[in-house]
Design a protein around this motif. Sequence first.
Motif, PDB file in Angstrom:
ATOM      1  N   VAL A   1       0.851  -1.190   0.000  1.00  0.00           N
ATOM      2  CA  VAL A   1       0.000   0.000   0.000  1.00  0.00           C
ATOM      3  C   VAL A   1       0.883   1.234   0.000  1.00  0.00           C
ATOM      4  CG1 VAL A   1      -1.758   1.283   1.251  1.00  0.00           C
ATOM      5  CG2 VAL A   1      -1.824  -1.222   1.240  1.00  0.00           C
ATOM      6  N   GLU A   2       0.782   2.036  -1.076  1.00  0.00           N
ATOM      7  CA  GLU A   2       1.534   3.290  -1.165  1.00  0.00           C
ATOM      8  C   GLU A   2       0.599   4.432  -0.791  1.00  0.00           C
ATOM      9  OE1 GLU A   2       2.963   3.524  -5.133  1.00  0.00           O
ATOM     10  OE2 GLU A   2       4.214   1.711  -4.981  1.00  0.00           O
ATOM     11  N   VAL A   3       0.832   5.032   0.348  1.00  0.00           N
ATOM     12  CA  VAL A   3      -0.020   6.121   0.837  1.00  0.00           C
ATOM     13  C   VAL A   3       0.272   7.377   0.026  1.00  0.00           C
ATOM     14  CG1 VAL A   3      -0.650   7.510   2.840  1.00  0.00           C
ATOM     15  CG2 VAL A   3      -0.078   5.084   3.120  1.00  0.00           C
ATOM     16  N   ARG A   4      -0.799   8.114  -0.350  1.00  0.00           N
ATOM     17  CA  ARG A   4      -0.663   9.274  -1.235  1.00  0.00           C
ATOM     18  C   ARG A   4      -0.880  10.598  -0.513  1.00  0.00           C
ATOM     19  NH1 ARG A   4      -0.342   8.227  -6.717  1.00  0.00           N
ATOM     20  NH2 ARG A   4       0.409   6.098  -7.001  1.00  0.00           N
ATOM     21  N   GLU A   5      -0.674  10.648   0.784  1.00  0.00           N
ATOM     22  CA  GLU A   5      -0.762  11.920   1.506  1.00  0.00           C
ATOM     23  C   GLU A   5       0.182  11.872   2.712  1.00  0.00           C
ATOM     24  OE1 GLU A   5      -4.664  12.592   3.043  1.00  0.00           O
ATOM     25  OE2 GLU A   5      -4.568  10.971   4.493  1.00  0.00           O
TER      26      GLU A   5
END
Length: 791
Positions: free
Chosen positions: A570-574
Amino acid sequence: MFDFLSTLDRKLLRDLWRIKGQAAAIIFVIAAGISLFVMSHGMMVSLDETMRAYYERYRFADMYAPAKRAPDHLIEQLRALPGVNDVEGRISGGGLVALPDVSAPISARVLSFDPEARSPINNVHLSSGRMMSPTRSDEILLLKSFADAQGLGPGDPLSITMNGVRHEFMIAGLVLSPEFIYALPPGDFVPDPGRFAAIWANKETMEAAYDLDGAFNEAILTFAPGANEQFLIDELDRLLAPYGAVGAYARADQISNKFLVEELAQLKTMGRVMPPIFLAVSIFLLNVVITRLVQTEREQIGLIKAFGYSNGDVGWHYLKFVMAIALGGALVGWAGGFWLGRMIGEIYQAYFHFPFLVFVADFSTLGLVLAISAFAAAAGAWFAVRSAINLTPAVAMRPPAPPKFKSGDGFFRAVSRLLDQPSRMILRRLARQPLRAILTTFGIGAAMGLSVMMRFNVNATDYMLDVSFNVIDRSDVLVTFVEPLSDKTILELQGMEGVTLVEAFRSTPVMFRHEREQYLGAITGLPDNPTLNRAVDSNLQDVEVSGDGIVLSEKLAEILGVSVGDVLTVEVREGRRPTLEIPITGLVESLIGTPAYMDMSALNRRLKEPNRVSGAYMKIDWTRRDAVYDRIKAIPLVAGVSLRREAYENFDKMIEEGPGVFRHIMTVFSIVIAAGVVYNSARIAYIERQHDLASLRVLGFTKIETGYVLLGELALLTILALPIGSALGYLIWSYIATAMSTELYQIPTIYKENGLGFAAIIVFLATAVASAFVQNDVSKIEMATALKTRD
């Protein structure tokens, strides 16, 4: 009158007139299938062409790259990326619109726009009024659908709260935009024109409102042909990372475009599945009619050949007979499809807010439907025409050899004591002509199957609404914040007069990855033991969301190709934008969207942002809702407010005005098929048994008793068709529900008894109407003439 016609052509016209009722029934069955094809194919082409032209003319962006605060000088660096045609930096922010006569909060999205730009990306179509002045900070452009819903127009004032500060504007013009064809309020999956406003303001105004002087928070780009989309997403994320990039995404993930594309996919499915069913029934009807015609005209065929007509002449004569019916069906179907397409086109134009939408059903489509109808006619008539060609004059002019009936004698002797004589006659005929009985039963079953399928569609819609708004989401109000806030904000919501329950949640945008699959979505963090927004399994039982694992919707698990026990990247975008490895601990049922859930505390811990919330689900005292709304509108960092009751009603309305129209059309067409099959079967049985029926009348049978011998057979076949129709409806609906399910909506395969009952009633009504017409023919039998007829 028809002296210019050949002898065979005059015979053709007489034959068509003689069976005009049957021919009309077949024409309408063919027309139903052709109408569906023309409507769905034409609508698909129209939407596709309109979308393409609209996107191209108004330069709809190919990619979006949101950020927190990026300097304007970065635009040139983005423009230099390989494959990029043009880039613009704009300011995008949430807000709330205040109207004097509306107490509920109205969500808004406010965008910066340069009215002097010659060809801006995501340009707008001016519907009324004028462009805002570049020198006036108090003028705005307003989305036309919202303005129409609220009765606003050019010159009207509008109050908007942006970034916690209330601003007063004047509406310069009403516009349409390719970015808001499908305009969704935050937190909703259903458009609500009166509850969501898209607003365009001068950049200087937006810079002051959102404290972004000399900066932008969203880059929008257009590509050159052949550009590497994934490369550009990666480069945009890299260049914007120091400025709080949330994650670039392509046009395919832009929500308005996504809904429109999936609507096209559903139209394609409808056009692929439905017309073949109608054409298959018409092939069956044509086969029955032309076979009976050849059998009754054996002597005429012999005479025609004896007078020197070739096998080709005879074959072409009967082929023209079915081609005339097919041509009539094609023309009626094309006209009907064109009319339906225009009607559906008007609905789509109002629903999707296109500036133009012209339904396309050109002459190439007419040529295609003529070819399809000709194929159906040729397929239906092939065996009968071949038998006519193979008849020699000597054989044709002799009566056919009487059939041998032995297989059912033992059976009828066994049941003869249980039935009266007319009933034995009905069963004996069915047993002696089993193939015809089976084909008729399957024809009636096909008509019932369509009705069953459409009723199951209604049941599925009701189930989706009930599960989504009464089982999973049981709140009254959904409040979302501009950015994650301290959980102390929840205390403010809980302290409002009229609020009975508040349940916080945390949501963060992420890119899910597993092996080669990826999906841009979000993780929702739920509190312990949630009651207002729950995760449930396929049995609608609560799924525990605890620990450090993640629970995925079944659709998302299918897209990523994962199951319970797999580890998801999971690549968090914030925020800090960490990359996490999270085990999958469960799957949940979701009919709207593709959610993923985690324990809220665990999610915040993983993000290293403790005690943060993105919004709240609220239960309120409905009699005090105005006071609650006023307090919510006073909270500075509210991005949007969704009212679940209105969302439910809008979803129901959307289904009724979109798929609901197709359901009504399909119900009418299923009645046409049922009536066509039943009427043709009854008429053919009447023609074949006219001599027998006249004999019964001479023997003293009443008109009702004579009709019972004929129509009792039809009633029995209709009863036998019920389980076949139920099974066909089950199979058709199972396929359609699977084929039309998307990432946004998963259509459940719900089967309820009321669907079978509704379809059975339609079939029985069609049978009753057709039987009434045939009973009228039975009552008018000229006994002397019928008894002279040679079998």
